[in-house]
Write a protein that holds these residues in place. Sequence first.
Motif, PDB file in Angstrom:
ATOM      1  N   SER A 172       1.117  -1.125  -0.214  1.00 43.03           N
ATOM      2  CA  SER A 172      -0.215   0.046   0.129  1.00 43.03           C
ATOM      3  C   SER A 172       0.786   0.940   0.042  1.00 43.03           C
ATOM      4  O   SER A 172       0.172   2.260  -0.685  1.00 43.03           O
ATOM      5  CB  SER A 172      -1.017   0.159   0.977  1.00 43.03           C
ATOM      6  OG  SER A 172       0.089  -0.658   2.572  1.00 43.03           O
ATOM      7  N   GLU A 173       1.935   1.015   0.680  1.00 42.78           N
ATOM      8  CA  GLU A 173       3.034   2.611   0.296  1.00 42.78           C
ATOM      9  C   GLU A 173       3.214   2.654  -0.983  1.00 42.78           C
ATOM     10  O   GLU A 173       3.100   3.804  -1.104  1.00 42.78           O
ATOM     11  CB  GLU A 173       4.709   1.760   0.777  1.00 42.78           C
ATOM     12  CG  GLU A 173       5.424   2.825   0.631  1.00 42.78           C
ATOM     13  CD  GLU A 173       5.237   4.093   1.625  1.00 42.78           C
ATOM     14  OE1 GLU A 173       5.462   5.466   1.601  1.00 42.78           O
ATOM     15  OE2 GLU A 173       4.271   4.130   2.733  1.00 42.78           O
ATOM     16  N   VAL A 174       3.269   2.385  -2.025  1.00 44.41           N
ATOM     17  CA  VAL A 174       3.691   2.365  -3.240  1.00 44.41           C
ATOM     18  C   VAL A 174       2.151   2.897  -4.023  1.00 44.41           C
ATOM     19  O   VAL A 174       2.231   3.428  -4.714  1.00 44.41           O
ATOM     20  CB  VAL A 174       4.745   2.182  -4.125  1.00 44.41           C
ATOM     21  CG1 VAL A 174       6.019   1.875  -3.003  1.00 44.41           C
ATOM     22  CG2 VAL A 174       4.476   0.298  -3.712  1.00 44.41           C
ATOM     23  N   ALA A 175       1.406   1.424  -3.318  1.00 48.70           N
ATOM     24  CA  ALA A 175      -0.121   1.663  -4.465  1.00 48.70           C
ATOM     25  C   ALA A 175      -0.457   2.887  -3.823  1.00 48.70           C
ATOM     26  O   ALA A 175      -1.462   3.257  -4.884  1.00 48.70           O
ATOM     27  CB  ALA A 175      -0.729   0.542  -4.279  1.00 48.70           C
ATOM     28  N   ALA A 176       0.107   4.098  -2.958  1.00 50.48           N
ATOM     29  CA  ALA A 176      -0.951   5.078  -2.710  1.00 50.48           C
ATOM     30  C   ALA A 176      -0.374   5.740  -3.825  1.00 50.48           C
ATOM     31  O   ALA A 176      -0.873   7.381  -3.090  1.00 50.48           O
ATOM     32  CB  ALA A 176      -1.336   4.805  -1.030  1.00 50.48           C
ATOM     33  N   ALA A 177       0.166   5.536  -4.731  1.00 51.57           N
ATOM     34  CA  ALA A 177       0.636   7.004  -5.176  1.00 51.57           C
ATOM     35  C   ALA A 177      -0.247   7.445  -5.777  1.00 51.57           C
ATOM     36  O   ALA A 177      -0.899   7.107  -6.901  1.00 51.57           O
ATOM     37  CB  ALA A 177       1.614   7.034  -6.564  1.00 51.57           C
ATOM     38  N   GLU A 178      -0.064   9.502  -6.141  1.00 52.02           N
ATOM     39  CA  GLU A 178      -1.342   9.632  -6.471  1.00 52.02           C
ATOM     40  C   GLU A 178      -0.769   9.627  -8.329  1.00 52.02           C
ATOM     41  O   GLU A 178      -1.290  10.079  -8.568  1.00 52.02           O
ATOM     42  CB  GLU A 178      -1.493  11.174  -6.493  1.00 52.02           C
ATOM     43  CG  GLU A 178      -1.956  11.484  -4.810  1.00 52.02           C
ATOM     44  CD  GLU A 178      -0.773  10.752  -3.856  1.00 52.02           C
ATOM     45  OE1 GLU A 178      -1.963  11.127  -2.497  1.00 52.02           O
ATOM     46  OE2 GLU A 178       0.154  11.684  -3.725  1.00 52.02           O
ATOM     47  N   ALA A 179       0.003   9.575  -8.266  1.00 53.71           N
ATOM     48  CA  ALA A 179       0.374   9.474  -9.822  1.00 53.71           C
ATOM     49  C   ALA A 179       2.090   8.745 -10.225  1.00 53.71           C
ATOM     50  O   ALA A 179       2.438   8.241  -9.057  1.00 53.71           O
ATOM     51  CB  ALA A 179       1.428  10.797 -10.196  1.00 53.71           C
ATOM     52  N   VAL A 180       2.660   7.928 -11.448  1.00 50.30           N
ATOM     53  CA  VAL A 180       3.299   7.503 -11.974  1.00 50.30           C
ATOM     54  C   VAL A 180       3.577   7.846 -12.676  1.00 50.30           C
ATOM     55  O   VAL A 180       3.565   8.709 -14.195  1.00 50.30           O
ATOM     56  CB  VAL A 180       2.915   5.858 -12.174  1.00 50.30           C
ATOM     57  CG1 VAL A 180       1.740   6.123 -13.832  1.00 50.30           C
ATOM     58  CG2 VAL A 180       3.827   4.642 -12.289  1.00 50.30           C
TER      59      VAL A 180
END
Length: 290
Positions: A172-180
């Motif tokens: 979830s730490e990285v899946a929660a990113a607002e953008a890629v």
Amino acid sequence: MTGPLSTSVATVCHQLATDVGPEAAGQLRQIADRLAEPLRVAIAGRLKAGKSTLVNALIGRRVAPTAVGECTRVVTRFRYGPADRVDVVRRDGSRHSLPLDDDGMIPQRLGVPASRVAYVDVTLTSAKLQDLTVVDTPGLASADTRVSARAEQAVGVSTAPFDADIDADSASEVAAAEAVVYVFTQAVRADDVRALEAFRDSSARLASSPLNALGVFGKADTLVGGAGDPWPVAGPLAQQQAALLARTVSDVVPVVGLLAETGEAGRLTAADRDALHRLSELPADRLRLL
């Protein structure tokens, strides 16, 4: 992510939290807290695509190693802090602190088996990180299927056979990113397209669109040999790739990663400048010989 809209939404969340049940109130407060934090951007792509070089340019320091090692095989989060610090966060939640190496970079060896690492938490005093948190992910489609699984989970793929050793918190730490920001080299492959589409689908709950994702055509300088100008080639190629990925990215931008890192991370010193100045005064035949 401060601004009038974010402030208004956070105010509404706090107001509504008093009128709903405990579970919904907790979710509303979580949204409000997230709006007060820096924008979180995940950097995704294949191994050796130039992700770490781009990360260094974004954070304004050469901290992320560009050579393949233990630290490039795990998720790494770069955020602002009052002091430079590297914490290896294990899947059980415990932390193992490391100093930066002699070159000011994350050590190649983490001191913890990669299979037990949830992510690496790096805090830096870089001013650029006051408004931006950068999440560097392992390479996609690498020879190591476990590394590929980590990367697929990091960009939000919810249908792939993920590495079962990654716990929900680190995912979830990285899946929660607002953008890629998706980094690739000279050719877009089929699984590049699938990964970007999966990111878009998994973030549908955020009403995402191609505006959530940007393609970066890294290593544009390798398109031509010698001292040739790569931009006449890089521009049209980036446009072709943007058309191919139109459903998943807002645009594709050609970048000379090493030049960006050198300029943004302060790698060009006064001595380098003086040396370049002296070289510029040499005759053309002497330069060709050198």
